[in-house]
Design a protein around this motif. Structure first.
Motif, PDB file in Angstrom:
ATOM      1  N   ILE B  77       0.880  -1.094   0.023  1.00  0.00           N
ATOM      2  CA  ILE B  77      -0.062   0.100  -0.178  1.00  0.00           C
ATOM      3  C   ILE B  77       0.840   1.228   0.028  1.00  0.00           C
ATOM      4  N   THR B  78       0.882   2.083  -1.100  1.00  0.00           N
ATOM      5  CA  THR B  78       1.600   3.381  -1.206  1.00  0.00           C
ATOM      6  C   THR B  78       0.825   4.442  -0.648  1.00  0.00           C
ATOM      7  N   GLU B  79       1.547   5.628  -0.320  1.00  0.00           N
ATOM      8  CA  GLU B  79       1.001   6.805   0.219  1.00  0.00           C
ATOM      9  C   GLU B  79      -0.418   6.484   1.290  1.00  0.00           C
ATOM     10  N   THR B  80       0.019   5.852   2.319  1.00  0.00           N
ATOM     11  CA  THR B  80      -1.039   5.530   3.420  1.00  0.00           C
ATOM     12  C   THR B  80      -1.771   6.579   3.797  1.00  0.00           C
ATOM     13  N   GLN B  81      -3.010   6.309   3.984  1.00  0.00           N
ATOM     14  CA  GLN B  81      -3.910   7.300   4.580  1.00  0.00           C
ATOM     15  C   GLN B  81      -4.663   6.672   5.822  1.00  0.00           C
ATOM     16  N   PRO B  82      -4.897   7.603   6.860  1.00  0.00           N
ATOM     17  CA  PRO B  82      -5.855   7.238   7.942  1.00  0.00           C
ATOM     18  C   PRO B  82      -6.606   6.085   7.721  1.00  0.00           C
ATOM     19  N   GLU B  83      -7.468   6.110   6.494  1.00  0.00           N
ATOM     20  CA  GLU B  83      -8.488   5.330   6.343  1.00  0.00           C
ATOM     21  C   GLU B  83      -8.070   4.006   5.800  1.00  0.00           C
ATOM     22  N   ASP B  84      -6.862   3.766   5.615  1.00  0.00           N
ATOM     23  CA  ASP B  84      -6.230   2.288   5.537  1.00  0.00           C
ATOM     24  C   ASP B  84      -6.141   1.862   6.797  1.00  0.00           C
ATOM     25  N   SER B  85      -6.269   2.187   7.910  1.00  0.00           N
ATOM     26  CA  SER B  85      -6.270   1.546   9.007  1.00  0.00           C
ATOM     27  C   SER B  85      -7.092   0.402   9.284  1.00  0.00           C
ATOM     28  N   ALA B  86      -6.701  -0.673   9.270  1.00  0.00           N
ATOM     29  CA  ALA B  86      -7.600  -1.837   9.458  1.00  0.00           C
ATOM     30  C   ALA B  86      -6.863  -3.236   9.753  1.00  0.00           C
ATOM     31  N   VAL B  87      -7.434  -4.341   9.585  1.00  0.00           N
ATOM     32  CA  VAL B  87      -6.982  -5.573   9.600  1.00  0.00           C
ATOM     33  C   VAL B  87      -7.087  -6.263   8.423  1.00  0.00           C
ATOM     34  N   TYR B  88      -5.764  -6.676   7.787  1.00  0.00           N
ATOM     35  CA  TYR B  88      -5.734  -6.872   6.411  1.00  0.00           C
ATOM     36  C   TYR B  88      -5.609  -8.546   6.447  1.00  0.00           C
ATOM     37  N   PHE B  89      -6.223  -9.242   5.771  1.00  0.00           N
ATOM     38  CA  PHE B  89      -6.136 -10.705   5.782  1.00  0.00           C
ATOM     39  C   PHE B  89      -5.791 -11.306   4.293  1.00  0.00           C
ATOM     40  N   CYS B  90      -4.669 -12.046   4.193  1.00  0.00           N
ATOM     41  CA  CYS B  90      -4.368 -12.878   2.865  1.00  0.00           C
ATOM     42  C   CYS B  90      -5.047 -14.104   2.916  1.00  0.00           C
ATOM     43  N   ALA B  91      -5.207 -14.806   1.849  1.00  0.00           N
ATOM     44  CA  ALA B  91      -5.765 -16.076   1.640  1.00  0.00           C
ATOM     45  C   ALA B  91      -5.297 -16.773   0.398  1.00  0.00           C
ATOM     46  N   ALA B  92      -5.012 -17.992   0.745  1.00  0.00           N
ATOM     47  CA  ALA B  92      -4.891 -18.693  -0.564  1.00  0.00           C
ATOM     48  C   ALA B  92      -5.959 -19.822  -0.886  1.00  0.00           C
ATOM     49  N   SER B  93      -6.056 -20.172  -2.056  1.00  0.00           N
ATOM     50  CA  SER B  93      -7.118 -21.020  -2.534  1.00  0.00           C
ATOM     51  C   SER B  93      -6.370 -22.028  -3.322  1.00  0.00           C
ATOM     52  N   THR B  94      -6.851 -23.207  -2.854  1.00  0.00           N
ATOM     53  CA  THR B  94      -6.243 -24.381  -3.651  1.00  0.00           C
ATOM     54  C   THR B  94      -7.426 -25.168  -4.394  1.00  0.00           C
ATOM     55  N   PRO B  95      -6.930 -25.678  -5.460  1.00  0.00           N
ATOM     56  CA  PRO B  95      -8.220 -26.347  -6.238  1.00  0.00           C
ATOM     57  C   PRO B  95      -8.667 -27.601  -5.476  1.00  0.00           C
ATOM     58  N   THR B  96      -9.890 -27.850  -5.423  1.00  0.00           N
ATOM     59  CA  THR B  96     -10.544 -29.294  -4.764  1.00  0.00           C
ATOM     60  C   THR B  96     -10.527 -30.177  -5.938  1.00  0.00           C
ATOM     61  N   PRO B  97     -10.740 -31.367  -5.663  1.00  0.00           N
ATOM     62  CA  PRO B  97     -10.669 -32.500  -6.690  1.00  0.00           C
ATOM     63  C   PRO B  97     -11.733 -32.336  -7.741  1.00  0.00           C
ATOM     64  N   ARG B  98     -11.407 -32.674  -9.012  1.00  0.00           N
ATOM     65  CA  ARG B  98     -12.079 -32.707 -10.212  1.00  0.00           C
ATOM     66  C   ARG B  98     -13.466 -33.182  -9.572  1.00  0.00           C
ATOM     67  N   GLY B  99     -14.568 -32.404 -10.090  1.00  0.00           N
ATOM     68  CA  GLY B  99     -15.876 -32.652  -9.915  1.00  0.00           C
ATOM     69  C   GLY B  99     -16.647 -31.621  -9.001  1.00  0.00           C
ATOM     70  N   THR B 100     -15.702 -30.777  -8.260  1.00  0.00           N
ATOM     71  CA  THR B 100     -16.427 -29.951  -7.426  1.00  0.00           C
ATOM     72  C   THR B 100     -15.785 -28.465  -7.964  1.00  0.00           C
ATOM     73  N   SER B 101     -16.456 -27.486  -7.925  1.00  0.00           N
ATOM     74  CA  SER B 101     -15.854 -26.075  -8.541  1.00  0.00           C
ATOM     75  C   SER B 101     -15.682 -25.228  -7.405  1.00  0.00           C
ATOM     76  N   TYR B 102     -15.532 -25.576  -6.332  1.00  0.00           N
ATOM     77  CA  TYR B 102     -14.957 -24.784  -5.212  1.00  0.00           C
ATOM     78  C   TYR B 102     -13.852 -24.964  -4.954  1.00  0.00           C
ATOM     79  N   ASP B 103     -12.976 -23.836  -4.628  1.00  0.00           N
ATOM     80  CA  ASP B 103     -11.584 -24.033  -4.364  1.00  0.00           C
ATOM     81  C   ASP B 103     -11.481 -23.596  -2.707  1.00  0.00           C
ATOM     82  N   LYS B 104     -10.940 -24.491  -1.858  1.00  0.00           N
ATOM     83  CA  LYS B 104     -10.944 -24.313  -0.369  1.00  0.00           C
ATOM     84  C   LYS B 104     -10.146 -22.945  -0.241  1.00  0.00           C
ATOM     85  N   VAL B 105     -10.457 -22.061   0.686  1.00  0.00           N
ATOM     86  CA  VAL B 105      -9.775 -20.795   0.981  1.00  0.00           C
ATOM     87  C   VAL B 105      -9.300 -20.914   2.231  1.00  0.00           C
TER      88      VAL B 105
END
Lengths: 112, 117
Positions: B77-105
């Motif tokens: 985040i560049t040129e940070t502003q007070p409204e950037d104050s928050a909790v930030y979460f990263c996440a990784a999504s892994t493909p599930t087995p063939r036959g499902t369309s949901y990638d577990k996050v």
């Protein structure tokens, strides 16, 4: 688009009581997720549904927790009996197919 | 299963400075990496995401980089502003087995960012 709608926003109840949390996903979304957020454990996925069918409930902590999705526009998460350690913010999220998920405003649950 | 680590857990920066949050993941099959911002008492909201076929993505003051070899990705985040104050979460999504369309996050534990005016 109204977004994901959760009710109630806040719930305070005594230990042993039944608690029911409600969620209305975004219209047309085919996935619905229930999360629990605490300071200690962060965001935990409890259960998710695809086309109203529960797919993975491995995150449900105990048999006291149950979730249903009777139709595409409504889901409930029930805790019976409730315990103080169930106190947390519970989020519902929905998505169309794969990511991204859209979260509701959450229910802040306090069990006394 | 997938494990996502996030650093630092807290971060304070002066307004106008840059902020960098780093995440690592364990499953090399993960192919989608969203970032969520959660303001106090509010819901997590998607702010940017990146797929594994892209090394970098930028949206105004926010950018995300991905190093698949090292299995880590970062939020800038560049040129940070007070409204950037928050909790930030990263996440990784892994493909599930063939036959499902949901990638577990799997979500990281979060970084509490404070921007000091």
């Amino acid at each position: 688009d109204a977004g994901v709608i959760q009710s109630p926003r806040h719930e305070v109840t005594e230990m042993g009581q039944e608690v029911t949390l409600r969620c209305k996903p975004i219209s047309g979304h085919d996935y619905l997720f229930w999360y629990r957020q605490t300071m200690m454990r962060g965001l935990e996925l409890l259960i998710y549904f695809n086309n109203n069918v529960p797919i993975d409930d491995s995150g449900m902590p105990e048999d006291r927790f149950s979730a249903k999705m009777p139709n595409a526009s409504f889901s409930t998460l029930k805790i019976q009996p409730s315990e103080p350690r169930d106190s947390a913010v519970y989020f519902c999220a929905s998505s169309l197919g794969r990511q991204p998920q859209h979260f509701g405003d959450g229910t802040r649950l306090s069990i006394l | 299963g997938e494990n996502v680590e996030q650093h630092p857990s807290t971060l304070s920066v002066q307004e106008g400075d840059s902020a960098v949050i780093k995440c690592t993941y364990s499953d090399s099959a993960s192919n989608y990496f969203p970032w969520y911002k959660q303001e106090l008492g509010k819901r997590p909201q998607l702010i940017i995401d990146i797929r594994s076929n892209v090394g970098e993505k930028k949206d105004q003051r926010i950018a995300v980089t991905l190093n698949k070899t090292a299995k880590h990705f970062s939020l800038h985040i560049t040129e940070t502003q007070p409204e950037d104050s928050a909790v930030y979460f990263c996440a990784a999504s892994t493909p599930t087995p063939r036959g499902t369309s949901y990638d577990k996050v799997i979500f990281g534990p979060g970084t509490s960012l404070s921007v000091i005016p």
